[in-house]
Design a protein around this motif. Structure first.
Motif, PDB file in Angstrom:
ATOM      1  N   PHE A  16      44.730  52.823  35.382  1.00  0.00           N
ATOM      2  CA  PHE A  16      43.654  53.388  34.576  1.00  0.00           C
ATOM      3  C   PHE A  16      43.594  54.889  34.839  1.00  0.00           C
ATOM      4  N   LEU A  25      44.530  55.511  38.545  1.00  0.00           N
ATOM      5  CA  LEU A  25      44.191  54.441  39.489  1.00  0.00           C
ATOM      6  C   LEU A  25      45.176  53.293  39.263  1.00  0.00           C
ATOM      7  N   VAL A  27      46.067  49.720  39.543  1.00  0.00           N
ATOM      8  CA  VAL A  27      45.298  48.480  39.787  1.00  0.00           C
ATOM      9  C   VAL A  27      46.211  47.266  39.948  1.00  0.00           C
ATOM     10  N   GLN A  46      40.368  39.637  47.138  1.00  0.00           N
ATOM     11  CA  GLN A  46      39.109  40.323  47.426  1.00  0.00           C
ATOM     12  C   GLN A  46      38.639  41.132  46.220  1.00  0.00           C
ATOM     13  N   SER A  47      37.394  41.516  46.269  1.00  0.00           N
ATOM     14  CA  SER A  47      36.788  42.282  45.200  1.00  0.00           C
ATOM     15  C   SER A  47      37.593  43.567  44.951  1.00  0.00           C
ATOM     16  N   GLY A  48      37.894  43.828  43.702  1.00  0.00           N
ATOM     17  CA  GLY A  48      38.641  45.039  43.375  1.00  0.00           C
ATOM     18  C   GLY A  48      40.150  44.844  43.385  1.00  0.00           C
ATOM     19  N   ALA A  49      40.599  43.615  43.666  1.00  0.00           N
ATOM     20  CA  ALA A  49      42.050  43.360  43.730  1.00  0.00           C
ATOM     21  C   ALA A  49      42.708  43.430  42.353  1.00  0.00           C
ATOM     22  N   GLY A  50      41.912  43.329  41.311  1.00  0.00           N
ATOM     23  CA  GLY A  50      42.481  43.429  39.970  1.00  0.00           C
ATOM     24  C   GLY A  50      42.524  42.098  39.219  1.00  0.00           C
ATOM     25  N   LYS A  51      41.748  41.125  39.700  1.00  0.00           N
ATOM     26  CA  LYS A  51      41.771  39.788  39.078  1.00  0.00           C
ATOM     27  C   LYS A  51      41.306  39.843  37.616  1.00  0.00           C
ATOM     28  N   SER A  52      40.164  40.507  37.398  1.00  0.00           N
ATOM     29  CA  SER A  52      39.652  40.580  36.014  1.00  0.00           C
ATOM     30  C   SER A  52      40.593  41.388  35.135  1.00  0.00           C
ATOM     31  N   THR A  53      41.171  42.440  35.713  1.00  0.00           N
ATOM     32  CA  THR A  53      42.117  43.253  34.929  1.00  0.00           C
ATOM     33  C   THR A  53      43.290  42.380  34.489  1.00  0.00           C
ATOM     34  N   GLU A 166      35.371  33.518  36.776  1.00  0.00           N
ATOM     35  CA  GLU A 166      34.299  33.071  37.688  1.00  0.00           C
ATOM     36  C   GLU A 166      33.233  32.271  36.936  1.00  0.00           C
ATOM     37  N   HIS A 202      36.044  33.245  43.488  1.00  0.00           N
ATOM     38  CA  HIS A 202      35.935  33.643  44.897  1.00  0.00           C
ATOM     39  C   HIS A 202      35.729  32.400  45.756  1.00  0.00           C
TER      40      HIS A 202
HETATM   41  N1  LIG Z   1      38.401  49.889  32.265  1.00  0.00           N
HETATM   42  C1  LIG Z   1      38.564  50.394  33.495  1.00  0.00           C
HETATM   43  N2  LIG Z   1      38.688  51.709  33.701  1.00  0.00           N
HETATM   44  C2  LIG Z   1      38.873  52.224  34.923  1.00  0.00           C
HETATM   45  N3  LIG Z   1      38.948  51.474  36.049  1.00  0.00           N
HETATM   46  C3  LIG Z   1      38.827  50.148  35.908  1.00  0.00           C
HETATM   47  C4  LIG Z   1      38.628  49.532  34.641  1.00  0.00           C
HETATM   48  N4  LIG Z   1      38.552  48.178  34.826  1.00  0.00           N
HETATM   49  C5  LIG Z   1      38.677  47.967  36.144  1.00  0.00           C
HETATM   50  N5  LIG Z   1      38.840  49.140  36.799  1.00  0.00           N
HETATM   51  C6  LIG Z   1      39.054  49.305  38.234  1.00  0.00           C
HETATM   52  O1  LIG Z   1      40.133  48.477  38.595  1.00  0.00           O
HETATM   53  C7  LIG Z   1      39.932  47.924  39.896  1.00  0.00           C
HETATM   54  C8  LIG Z   1      40.061  46.406  39.817  1.00  0.00           C
HETATM   55  O2  LIG Z   1      38.956  45.900  39.075  1.00  0.00           O
HETATM   56  P1  LIG Z   1      38.856  44.353  38.684  1.00  0.00           P
HETATM   57  O3  LIG Z   1      37.516  44.163  38.034  1.00  0.00           O
HETATM   58  O4  LIG Z   1      40.056  43.949  37.933  1.00  0.00           O
HETATM   59  O5  LIG Z   1      38.864  43.669  40.126  1.00  0.00           O
HETATM   60  P2  LIG Z   1      38.436  42.199  40.542  1.00  0.00           P
HETATM   61  O6  LIG Z   1      39.458  41.718  41.504  1.00  0.00           O
HETATM   62  O7  LIG Z   1      38.211  41.362  39.338  1.00  0.00           O
HETATM   63  O8  LIG Z   1      37.067  42.476  41.288  1.00  0.00           O
HETATM   64  P3  LIG Z   1      35.772  41.500  41.478  1.00  0.00           P
HETATM   65  O9  LIG Z   1      36.221  40.349  42.312  1.00  0.00           O
HETATM   66  O10 LIG Z   1      34.794  42.382  42.198  1.00  0.00           O
HETATM   67  O11 LIG Z   1      35.306  41.125  40.110  1.00  0.00           O
HETATM   68  C9  LIG Z   1      38.575  48.411  40.363  1.00  0.00           C
HETATM   69  O12 LIG Z   1      38.774  49.533  41.190  1.00  0.00           O
HETATM   70  C10 LIG Z   1      37.888  48.802  39.072  1.00  0.00           C
HETATM   71  O13 LIG Z   1      36.952  49.836  39.301  1.00  0.00           O
END
Ligand SMILES: Nc1ncnc2c1ncn2[C@@H]1O[C@H](COP(=O)(O)OP(=O)(O)OP(=O)(O)O)[C@@H](O)[C@H]1O
Length: 266
Positions: A16, A25, A27, A46-53, A166, A202
């Motif tokens: 990103f 960034l 991800v 863990q949180s922020g690992a990029g699962k939702s991405t 989730e 999680h």
């Molecule tokens: N559209 C975006 N623009 C910029 N950064 C983004 C965007 N979407 C996600 N991020 C960043 O990408 C990283 C991973 O986010 P993501 O939501 O994929 O993690 P996650 O593993 O699903 O976290 P969680 O378990 O907390 O939901 C984070 O640092 C987040 O801030």
């Protein structure tokens, strides 16, 4: 069981841009895995690992910076009618009734007559345990019932791939277990068209109870650390029978989280 590959994630990277004169960034890094027909795959990390991405990329809501995602032999470049998603916080339309929320995604389907559409919604209401609530509005429902509507709405388009972000984490333990059991039952009984399911969670215990495979993502950037195949038959997955697997995955996640959080010496 038919073991054809439904989805492949091939060398996927996602970056990103960050405002200002900063490097992007990073991800996701070099993510590779496939999902077979009739498979339930969970993604933990863990949180922020990029699962939702990753899940949003599979859903066609984000485009990988590099690599590709192939679903039913087509490269995903936009949301696909055969992929549906269920969200943690339900994402229902508050101004629509249960029936209208479920029918929402069917409006653009010209192949369905209004009668067929009503029939499909009525079937889902019954299957997902919403009978009696057809004319209720989301504000009149408990969290568990709202998520039942979330599932029914996602299933209405008869997707072959169901993505779950989730879906049980906003619910109490009992409601979460009941809903997860109901989903697994209708899926295993082939009551729904969905072939495969990919879930972010999680909750390691729930991941072990529901999944065929669990993908553990490492952080910064998100990459596959380990893939666990769960070899205990689903009907035998009592906590007693899976406690060692839960412990192994939990310890691995804790170790990786600790390593990530250790202050760097240089
Ligand atoms: N559209 C975006 N623009 C910029 N950064 C983004 C965007 N979407 C996600 N991020 C960043 O990408 C990283 C991973 O986010 P993501 O939501 O994929 O993690 P996650 O593993 O699903 O976290 P969680 O378990 O907390 O939901 C984070 O640092 C987040 O801030």
């Amino acid at each position: 069981m038919d073991n054809k590959t439904l989805l492949t994630v091939e060398s996927v990277y996602k970056e990103f841009p960050i405002k200002g004169n900063h490097p992007n960034l990073k991800v996701l890094k070099d993510i590779n895995f496939s999902v077979e027909t009739n498979e339930f795959v969970s993604i933990i990390g863990q949180s922020g690992a990029g699962k939702s991405t990753l899940l949003r990329s599979i859903a066609g809501l984000l485009t990988p910076t590099q690599g590709k995602i192939v679903f039913e032999n087509k490269v995903i470049s936009k949301p696909d009618a055969n992929i549906s998603m269920v969200f943690q916080h339900f994402a229902l339309f508050p101004w629509l009734t249960v029936n209208q929320n479920i029918a929402f995604g069917l409006q653009s389907n010209r192949d369905l007559s209004p009668t067929q559409r009503d029939h499909r919604v009525a079937n889902l209401v019954k299957m997902i345990g919403l009978s009696g609530y057809e004319q209720s509005y989301p504000r009149e429902l408990s969290g568990g019932m709202k998520q039942r509507v979330g599932f029914a709405r996602a299933l209405a388009t008869e997707p072959s791939l169901l993505l779950l972000d989730e879906p049980f984490s906003a619910l109490d333990v009992v409601t979460s277990k009941q809903l997860a059991n109901d989903l697994i039952t209708i899926w295993l009984d082939n009551q729904i068209a969905t072939k495969s399911i990919v879930m972010i969670t999680h909750d390691i215990q729930q991941a072990v109870q529901l999944s065929d495979r669990i993908i553990l993502l490492d952080t910064d950037p998100g990459r596959i650390a380990k893939i666990y195949q769960i070899n205990v038959a689903r009907q035998d997955r009592t906590i007693r029978n899976i406690i060692d697997i839960i412990e192994e995955i939990t310890n691995e996640l804790i170790a990786r989280t600790n390593a990530y959080q250790k202050p760097k010496l240089i």
